[in-house]
Design a protein around this motif. Structure first.
Motif, PDB file in Angstrom:
ATOM      1  N   ARG A 161       5.289  15.474  12.254  1.00 58.35           N
ATOM      2  CA  ARG A 161       4.411  14.967  11.421  1.00 58.35           C
ATOM      3  C   ARG A 161       4.227  15.571   9.636  1.00 58.35           C
TER       4      ARG A 161
ATOM      5  N   PRO B 236      -0.488  16.992   8.079  1.00 57.92           N
ATOM      6  CA  PRO B 236       1.021  16.171   8.190  1.00 57.92           C
ATOM      7  C   PRO B 236       0.548  15.318   7.486  1.00 57.92           C
ATOM      8  N   VAL B 237       1.892  14.675   6.841  1.00 60.35           N
ATOM      9  CA  VAL B 237       2.001  13.094   6.591  1.00 60.35           C
ATOM     10  C   VAL B 237       2.214  12.350   6.776  1.00 60.35           C
ATOM     11  N   GLY B 238       2.807  12.334   8.508  1.00 53.16           N
ATOM     12  CA  GLY B 238       2.929  11.236   8.816  1.00 53.16           C
ATOM     13  C   GLY B 238       4.249  11.301   9.727  1.00 53.16           C
ATOM     14  N   GLY B 239       5.351  10.280   9.029  1.00 52.75           N
ATOM     15  CA  GLY B 239       6.858  10.650   9.517  1.00 52.75           C
ATOM     16  C   GLY B 239       6.644   9.075  10.493  1.00 52.75           C
ATOM     17  N   PHE B 240       7.782   8.263   9.555  1.00 53.70           N
ATOM     18  CA  PHE B 240       8.368   7.201  10.511  1.00 53.70           C
ATOM     19  C   PHE B 240       6.813   6.516  10.493  1.00 53.70           C
ATOM     20  N   ARG B 241       5.837   6.285   9.700  1.00 55.37           N
ATOM     21  CA  ARG B 241       5.642   4.985   9.653  1.00 55.37           C
ATOM     22  C   ARG B 241       6.008   3.934   8.292  1.00 55.37           C
ATOM     23  N   GLY B 242       5.538   2.962   8.407  1.00 56.07           N
ATOM     24  CA  GLY B 242       6.141   1.453   7.186  1.00 56.07           C
ATOM     25  C   GLY B 242       7.143   1.717   6.818  1.00 56.07           C
ATOM     26  N   PRO B 243       6.990   1.149   6.170  1.00 52.25           N
ATOM     27  CA  PRO B 243       8.358   0.840   5.051  1.00 52.25           C
ATOM     28  C   PRO B 243       9.707   1.990   4.913  1.00 52.25           C
TER      29      PRO B 243
ATOM     30  N   LYS C 185      -0.356   9.724  -0.642  1.00 52.57           N
ATOM     31  CA  LYS C 185      -0.428   9.922  -1.259  1.00 52.57           C
ATOM     32  C   LYS C 185      -1.067  12.154  -1.594  1.00 52.57           C
TER      33      LYS C 185
ATOM     34  N   PRO D 218       0.517  -1.043   0.042  1.00 54.68           N
ATOM     35  CA  PRO D 218       0.036   0.063  -0.080  1.00 54.68           C
ATOM     36  C   PRO D 218       0.657   1.170   0.178  1.00 54.68           C
ATOM     37  N   ARG D 219       0.701   2.475  -0.910  1.00 53.22           N
ATOM     38  CA  ARG D 219       1.556   3.248  -0.295  1.00 53.22           C
ATOM     39  C   ARG D 219       0.944   3.856   0.170  1.00 53.22           C
ATOM     40  N   SER D 220       1.767   4.883   1.469  1.00 51.91           N
ATOM     41  CA  SER D 220       2.222   6.018   2.607  1.00 51.91           C
ATOM     42  C   SER D 220       1.169   7.008   2.202  1.00 51.91           C
ATOM     43  N   TYR D 221       0.680   7.397   3.289  1.00 50.97           N
ATOM     44  CA  TYR D 221      -0.161   8.312   3.108  1.00 50.97           C
ATOM     45  C   TYR D 221       0.439   9.477   2.615  1.00 50.97           C
TER      46      TYR D 221
END
Lengths: 170, 656
Positions: B496, B408-415, B203, B197-200
């Motif tokens: 984030r 916010p876009v995330g930060g430290f999430r997923g691969p 997107k 899945p693509r990360s947030y």
């Protein structure tokens, strides 16, 4: 700071209770919790759920000695903001308390910090175990670093959030 | 299958040096072919480092070491033997004489590998994308570099097999024309697992960069987010059919993909998916990411079921190759040690009919150069004079920015990376390097030490007071330390919104960038340390300039505030005109035993077989004539499979 008196069962007293069972005066551990809550911005439940309250309480004494820890906690409990100010002699210790909680790390204190601020009697037990170096306190302290909770993510490499979680809106 | 030292090292059909991905995949493919065709076979794999296969206890010990490490660098979790040193992650902390690489400059070579059973796939990111058709014809199409001895179409079937061997997750429909490959070029082939899945972040960026283009040399290039194929378990694709014709099968059902999870673990061994631990480098806790330990485990199972002999000997450091009278390789001499850090070892000798060097580009070159027997003292397999030359990397440069307050876009999430912003091919390659982009899912982690540095800036602003006036990060430093709820809130809102674009720069081959040896520089066991001469030419530097301009244009389009600052960036400074950049190694050690069409211009042929010693294959990223912009492991694996099939045809094995 106000303290709510609590009734502690005589047979369930931990090694260091949060309150003295006779006088209901807050113990040093209780002061440590209160200071930690004020400096980190996390609640008592959040701090306790790391399982590291006692470990960090001990860690400070292991580095700076009991006398300096007592001094520090008394000052910080009076005014947590004052110990963080840049002209405060307590600032390096307050910052390390935040590093312990947020990062699970200890950072070497400024050179001669103890000798500058304390008399012979108080500083003689400073860093007797050679722990005043940059380090991660323990594998657990890394995983429980509050910085990850603040961001709202898992500590990288632990507490996996699950397949596809990274695609969800935050 | 013995993991202990064998006392009698008899004549094997195949002796492989190196227990990493290329050597073990080659061994597995040869063993699969022998099993399919009912031949008897014996293989020996020599591994210089320590290590054991699978084992949750070992894996958990690595994990704990990682948790407790102050610097969470690529090799941080893993045990490194003094007797088989790996290049240090933080070499600058050591005095030069104690470092493994002897760097002769003018610039330091920034990449390293891991000498441990399973090799560098322990800590790789897991990105497994193919090279582009144009990458194989760089000289023909753009007049720079060299061409490969074959084309993309020749390697394509091996790419397909390699993707099934490593377990690559991707959808061919996602692989856009921007990468020089159209979805229809994949034909009936399907990746074994659907794309991750693509990360947030992907997107948000995808939406923000809609119809965005970037101009290079007057030509507009679309900036599109393209999902990256990764050797990381995702959802199996039930309609995909296994293209690996070397595997013996009894029914068509066996052509469905079975994900392979943790080796040796009955509970997760069935194939765990990526769980978003966000620590692919240096360690994947769920073992969704491919590591060569998986191939070793599969090889072990194959050996048990087929009776094919596969011996893996660890703590065995190859020291030199021996020639017979006909000029073929007769034996590999190695030093066997017991204690990783006690400098004592016993010399031993492994004999066989066919030999494979698969110990990474720098170690392969070093071993050939250190081998005596050639009359001119130039080492073995070196009639072209090219062993050790054309060392390359993808110099990696970073840019970073903060998204607006409300985004916010995330930060430290997923691969670490799920999408690419490729500038991988176009007419500009005649005068500057192409690049591909890591759209980083881990905030400013690599660029600026986030989130540790963010906490430091906020609780200890005085430490940042000396920051140069022009530094963009100045506005992130408060006047007084911030604590309590405000600290918690500030960390949250800031981290984030962090985005990092990291650029993997193409590098051209140059005979001046090379590995040599010198008797004065030796490691604990008295073996040579690699001596490295390395520089980055203007072709790559000009590409870096374009990459940073591209980053700035992307940030402007997104409304993000750029914080790129060579003063605080990780790595070594390089200049281009008035601009200064900092690069680090991508961990992609390429070149040193180039493939080619002739004995005079290359060390190995298109099957990675030595021109000079016909029973020797020298395999891995070292064979690649150019770097392209793809992380090289998938290409090296495809080459291994190509060599394995070639080797099997030459083996002339007896039937069983």
């Amino acid at each position: 700071m106000k303290h709510r008196p609590v009734q502690i069962h005589p047979y369930a007293v931990p090694a260091i209770a949060e309150y003295d069972k006779h006088s209901e005066k807050p113990s040093e551990l209780r002061l440590f919790l209160d200071v930690s809550i004020a400096l980190t911005g996390f609640t008592e439940a959040e701090l306790k759920s790391t399982g590291l309250v006692r470990a960090y309480f001990d860690e400070i004494a292991l580095v700076v000695g009991h006398a300096i820890r007592t001094h520090f906690l008394q000052q910080a409990a009076k005014d947590p903001g004052a110990v963080m100010r840049k002209d405060s002699m307590w600032q390096p210790l307050a910052q390390n308390l935040l590093r312990l909680w947020y990062l699970g790390q200890w950072k070497r204190m400024p050179k001669c910090w103890a000798r500058t601020h304390f008399d012979e009697k108080t500083q003689h037990s400073y860093d007797e175990f050679g722990r005043d170096i940059d380090r991660v306190v323990s594998p657990q302290s890394y995983q429980e670093g509050l910085v990850w909770r603040a961001i709202g993510v898992n500590p990288p490499g632990a507490k996996q959030p699950g397949f596809g979680s990274w695609g969800e809106k935050i | 299958m013995a993991e202990e030292r064998c006392s009698g090292i008899g004549a094997y059909d195949v002796v492989v040096v190196g227990g990493g991905v290329t050597g073990t995949v080659l061994a597995k493919v040869v063993a699969e072919l022998a099993w399919r065709d009912r031949k008897s076979l014996s293989i020996l794999i020599l591994e210089a480092g320590t290590g054991m296969v699978g084992g949750d206890a070992t894996h958990n010990a690595y994990l704990n070491t990682y948790y407790g490490a102050l610097a969470k660098t690529p090799n941080a979790p893993y045990p490194i033997a003094d007797n088989a040193p790996s290049p240090e992650d933080l070499a600058f902390l050591k005095p030069p004489q104690d470092r493994y690489f002897v760097q002769r400059g003018p610039l330091p070579f920034g990449s390293n590998n891991l000498r441990l059973l399973g090799g560098t796939t322990h800590h790789w990111m897991g990105i497994a994308l193919r090279m582009l058709p144009s990458d194989f014809e760089l000289s023909g199409r753009h007049g720079v570099g060299v061409d490969w001895p074959f084309t993309y179409d020749d390697l394509k079937p091996y790419y397909e097999k390699a993707e099934w061997e490593l377990g690559v997750s991707a959808d061919s429909l996602d692989q856009l024309e921007i990468n020089g490959v159209k979805p229809k070029d994949f034909g009936a082939y399907q990746f074994p697992m659907h794309g991750l899945p693509r990360s947030y972040l992907d997107k948000v960026l995808g939406k923000g960069l809609d119809k965005f283009t970037f101009k290079i040399d007057g030509q507009n290039y679309p900036a599109r987010l393209v999902p990256i194929p990764q050797a990381r378990n995702a959802m199996p694709n039930p309609s995909a059919k296994d293209p690996r014709d070397y595997i013996a099968r009894t029914s068509e059902n066996e052509r469905l993909y079975q994900p392979f999870g943790a080796p040796d673990d009955p509970f997760t061994g069935a194939g765990q998916r990526c769980e978003g631990n966000a620590s692919c480098i240096p360690i994947c806790p769920s073992r969704a990411k491919y590591s060569a330990l998986k191939t070793i485990e599969q090889l072990k199972m194959l050996s048990l079921r087929s009776g094919i002999r596969v011996d893996i000997v660890t703590k065995a450091v190859a020291s030199d190759l021996e020639l017979d009278d006909a000029g073929n390789i007769a034996a590999i001499n190695y030093l066997a040690y017991d204690e990783p850090d006690l400098a004592y070892a016993t010399p031993r000798r492994a004999t066989g009919r066919w030999f494979v060097l698969a110990s990474s580009a720098i170690e392969n070159a070093k071993l050939l150069l250190a081998s005596h027997g050639a009359p001119d003292g130039e080492g073995l397999a070196n009639s072209s004079g090219r062993v050790g030359k054309n060392l390359m990397d993808h110099p990696f440069v970073l840019s970073w920015a903060l998204m607006p307050e409300n985004q916010p876009v995330g930060g430290f999430r997923g691969p670490g990376v799920t999408c690419d912003l490729p500038m991988r091919h176009g007419a500009f390659r005649s005068n500057r390097a192409a690049f591909r982009t890591d759209v980083g899912n881990w905030g400013w982690g690599l660029a600026d030490g986030a989130p540790y540095q963010d906490v430091e800036r906020i609780i200890n602003p005085a430490a940042f007071a000396g920051m140069a006036l022009g530094s963009p990060a100045k506005d992130l430093v408060p006047a007084e330390p911030i604590f309590g709820a405000a600290l918690r809130q500030l960390i949250r809102s800031r981290v984030r919104r962090q985005i990092t674009l990291g650029f993997l720069m193409e590098q051209l081959p140059s005979s001046a960038n090379r590995v040599t040896i010198d008797d004065k520089h030796r490691d604990a066991l008295g073996l040579h340390k690699p001596i490295i001469h390395y520089d980055i030419d203007d072709y790559t530097r000009k590409g870096m300039e374009t990459a940073f301009d591209f980053a700035t244009a992307v940030y402007q389009k997104l409304g993000a505030k750029e914080y790129t600052d060579p003063a605080v960036a990780l790595g070594t400074e390089v200049k281009f005109g008035k601009r200064t950049f900092k690069y680090i190694g991508a961990g992609h050690i390429i070149g040193t035993h180039r493939m080619g069409t002739q004995k005079t211009n290359s060390v190995v042929d298109g099957d990675q077989r030595s021109w000079d010693h016909r029973n020797l294959y020298i395999i891995g990223c070292g064979s690649m004539p150019t770097t392209g912009t793809s992380n090289p492991t998938l290409t090296a694996t495809a080459l291994s499979i190509k060599s394995a099939e070639h080797l099997f045809r030459n083996l002339g094995l007896a039937g069983r």
